[in-house]
Design a protein around this motif. Structure first.
Motif, PDB file in Angstrom:
ATOM      1  N   TYR A 117       0.841  -1.195   0.000  1.00 15.03           N
ATOM      2  CA  TYR A 117       0.000   0.000   0.000  1.00 15.03           C
ATOM      3  C   TYR A 117       0.872   1.239   0.000  1.00 15.03           C
ATOM      4  CZ  TYR A 117      -3.558  -3.356   1.390  1.00 15.03           C
ATOM      5  OH  TYR A 117      -4.394  -4.430   1.429  1.00 15.03           O
ATOM      6  N   TYR A 118       0.331   2.319  -0.550  1.00 14.01           N
ATOM      7  CA  TYR A 118       1.028   3.598  -0.540  1.00 14.01           C
ATOM      8  C   TYR A 118      -0.017   4.679  -0.302  1.00 14.01           C
ATOM      9  CZ  TYR A 118       4.308   7.280  -1.675  1.00 14.01           C
ATOM     10  OH  TYR A 118       5.126   8.377  -1.599  1.00 14.01           O
ATOM     11  N   ASP A 119       0.220   5.528   0.664  1.00 14.21           N
ATOM     12  CA  ASP A 119      -0.728   6.582   0.998  1.00 14.21           C
ATOM     13  C   ASP A 119      -0.491   7.792   0.086  1.00 14.21           C
ATOM     14  OD1 ASP A 119      -2.408   8.481   2.123  1.00 14.21           O
ATOM     15  OD2 ASP A 119      -1.886   7.948   4.187  1.00 14.21           O
ATOM     16  N   ILE A 120      -1.147   7.774  -1.045  1.00 17.59           N
ATOM     17  CA  ILE A 120      -0.996   8.831  -2.061  1.00 17.59           C
ATOM     18  C   ILE A 120      -1.408  10.194  -1.498  1.00 17.59           C
ATOM     19  CG2 ILE A 120      -1.803   9.650  -4.328  1.00 17.59           C
ATOM     20  CD1 ILE A 120      -0.026   7.244  -4.623  1.00 17.59           C
ATOM     21  N   GLU A 121      -2.515  10.222  -0.758  1.00 21.08           N
ATOM     22  CA  GLU A 121      -3.008  11.494  -0.225  1.00 21.08           C
ATOM     23  C   GLU A 121      -2.013  12.100   0.766  1.00 21.08           C
ATOM     24  OE1 GLU A 121      -5.438  13.207  -1.560  1.00 21.08           O
ATOM     25  OE2 GLU A 121      -5.644  11.515  -2.925  1.00 21.08           O
ATOM     26  N   ALA A 122      -1.402  11.282   1.605  1.00 15.61           N
ATOM     27  CA  ALA A 122      -0.398  11.795   2.552  1.00 15.61           C
ATOM     28  C   ALA A 122       0.813  12.339   1.801  1.00 15.61           C
ATOM     29  CB  ALA A 122       0.028  10.699   3.532  1.00 15.61           C
ATOM     30  N   MET A 123       1.213  11.666   0.747  1.00 15.79           N
ATOM     31  CA  MET A 123       2.354  12.127  -0.060  1.00 15.79           C
ATOM     32  C   MET A 123       2.022  13.478  -0.712  1.00 15.79           C
ATOM     33  SD  MET A 123       3.489  12.182  -3.638  1.00 15.79           S
ATOM     34  CE  MET A 123       2.351  11.063  -4.362  1.00 15.79           C
ATOM     35  N   ARG A 124       0.827  13.587  -1.268  1.00 15.63           N
ATOM     36  CA  ARG A 124       0.425  14.847  -1.905  1.00 15.63           C
ATOM     37  C   ARG A 124       0.350  15.985  -0.882  1.00 15.63           C
ATOM     38  NH1 ARG A 124      -4.041  12.045  -5.728  1.00 15.63           N
ATOM     39  NH2 ARG A 124      -2.635  11.492  -7.422  1.00 15.63           N
ATOM     40  N   ALA A 125      -0.175  15.683   0.298  1.00 15.71           N
ATOM     41  CA  ALA A 125      -0.266  16.713   1.350  1.00 15.71           C
ATOM     42  C   ALA A 125       1.123  17.162   1.775  1.00 15.71           C
ATOM     43  CB  ALA A 125      -1.046  16.170   2.546  1.00 15.71           C
ATOM     44  N   ALA A 126       2.040  16.224   1.929  1.00 13.64           N
ATOM     45  CA  ALA A 126       3.413  16.564   2.325  1.00 13.64           C
ATOM     46  C   ALA A 126       4.090  17.407   1.251  1.00 13.64           C
ATOM     47  CB  ALA A 126       4.212  15.289   2.599  1.00 13.64           C
ATOM     48  N   ARG A 127       3.874  17.063   0.015  1.00  9.52           N
ATOM     49  CA  ARG A 127       4.495  17.845  -1.086  1.00  9.52           C
ATOM     50  C   ARG A 127       3.874  19.236  -1.180  1.00  9.52           C
ATOM     51  NH1 ARG A 127       5.599  13.501  -6.006  1.00  9.52           N
ATOM     52  NH2 ARG A 127       7.117  12.278  -4.845  1.00  9.52           N
ATOM     53  N   SER A 128       2.563  19.334  -1.013  1.00  8.67           N
ATOM     54  CA  SER A 128       1.897  20.633  -1.049  1.00  8.67           C
ATOM     55  C   SER A 128       2.404  21.513   0.095  1.00  8.67           C
ATOM     56  CB  SER A 128       0.386  20.481  -0.960  1.00  8.67           C
ATOM     57  OG  SER A 128      -0.120  19.896  -2.127  1.00  8.67           O
ATOM     58  N   SER A 129       2.539  20.926   1.275  1.00  4.63           N
ATOM     59  CA  SER A 129       3.037  21.653   2.429  1.00  4.63           C
ATOM     60  C   SER A 129       4.463  22.157   2.197  1.00  4.63           C
ATOM     61  CB  SER A 129       2.987  20.756   3.665  1.00  4.63           C
ATOM     62  OG  SER A 129       3.553  21.401   4.771  1.00  4.63           O
ATOM     63  N   ALA A 130       5.284  21.348   1.581  1.00  3.61           N
ATOM     64  CA  ALA A 130       6.669  21.737   1.306  1.00  3.61           C
ATOM     65  C   ALA A 130       6.721  22.908   0.314  1.00  3.61           C
ATOM     66  CB  ALA A 130       7.456  20.553   0.762  1.00  3.61           C
ATOM     67  N   ILE A 131       5.814  22.912  -0.638  1.00  2.00           N
ATOM     68  CA  ILE A 131       5.774  23.998  -1.628  1.00  2.00           C
ATOM     69  C   ILE A 131       5.327  25.306  -0.973  1.00  2.00           C
ATOM     70  CG2 ILE A 131       4.547  24.839  -3.693  1.00  2.00           C
ATOM     71  CD1 ILE A 131       4.527  21.867  -4.634  1.00  2.00           C
ATOM     72  N   GLU A 132       4.376  25.205  -0.051  1.00  6.10           N
ATOM     73  CA  GLU A 132       3.818  26.388   0.595  1.00  6.10           C
ATOM     74  C   GLU A 132       4.793  27.039   1.574  1.00  6.10           C
ATOM     75  OE1 GLU A 132       0.202  24.949   2.307  1.00  6.10           O
ATOM     76  OE2 GLU A 132      -0.726  24.632   0.351  1.00  6.10           O
ATOM     77  N   THR A 133       5.768  26.296   2.075  1.00 14.39           N
ATOM     78  CA  THR A 133       6.696  26.869   3.054  1.00 14.39           C
ATOM     79  C   THR A 133       7.965  27.366   2.429  1.00 14.39           C
ATOM     80  OG1 THR A 133       7.630  24.686   3.543  1.00 14.39           O
ATOM     81  CG2 THR A 133       5.857  25.487   4.952  1.00 14.39           C
TER      82      THR A 133
END
Length: 133
Positions: A117-133
């Motif tokens: 399994y891979y948590d795609i939503e968690a990965m996307r949230a982490a990447r979005s957060s990194a872009i915003e900071t």
């Protein structure tokens, strides 16, 4: 320099494991890292009379070969993908590229077979957060 390495494994155990875990007629995609590509081709040939087998290719890679940075998008009719290899780096690449496809890993060293399994939503949230900071 790209060096091809071919590691021989117990192909019969791989094929028997797939037969045990998937019903006949299932559409499977088979992928691996370069050192197991020849084994993947043999397994594909042995299973093709019982299953619909896809061995995807992203050029210039060999058929069935995936990398952490290069994985194919599978056809929507592929029911499951089977990754032949150890570790998760390459497997995660194809799971990210195909988030709705059930993924399985056959580790040729300990002959284990597992649903992955891979948590795609968690990965996307982490990447979005990194872009915003």
């Amino acid at each position: 320099l790209y060096v091809f390495v071919d590691i021989k494994i117990d192909v019969k155990h791989l094929v028997d494991t797939i037969r045990f875990n998937f019903k006949r007629g299932t559409h499977l995609a088979l992928v691996s890292t370069i050192q197991f590509v020849s084994t993947l081709q043999i397994a594909s040939q042995e299973l093709s009379s019982e299953y619909t087998i896809t061995v995807p290719q992203v050029k210039p890679l060999s058929p069935g070969e995936i990398l952490g940075c290069t994985s194919p998008r599978l056809s929507t009719d592929v029911e499951s993908l089977v990754y032949l290899g150890d570790g998760r780096f390459h497997l995660e690449s194809i799971m990210i590229s195909n988030p709705t496809c059930a993924a399985y890993k056959y580790d040729p060293y300990d002959k284990s077979f597992s649903r992955e399994y891979y948590d795609i939503e968690a990965m996307r949230a982490a990447r979005s957060s990194a872009i915003e900071t």
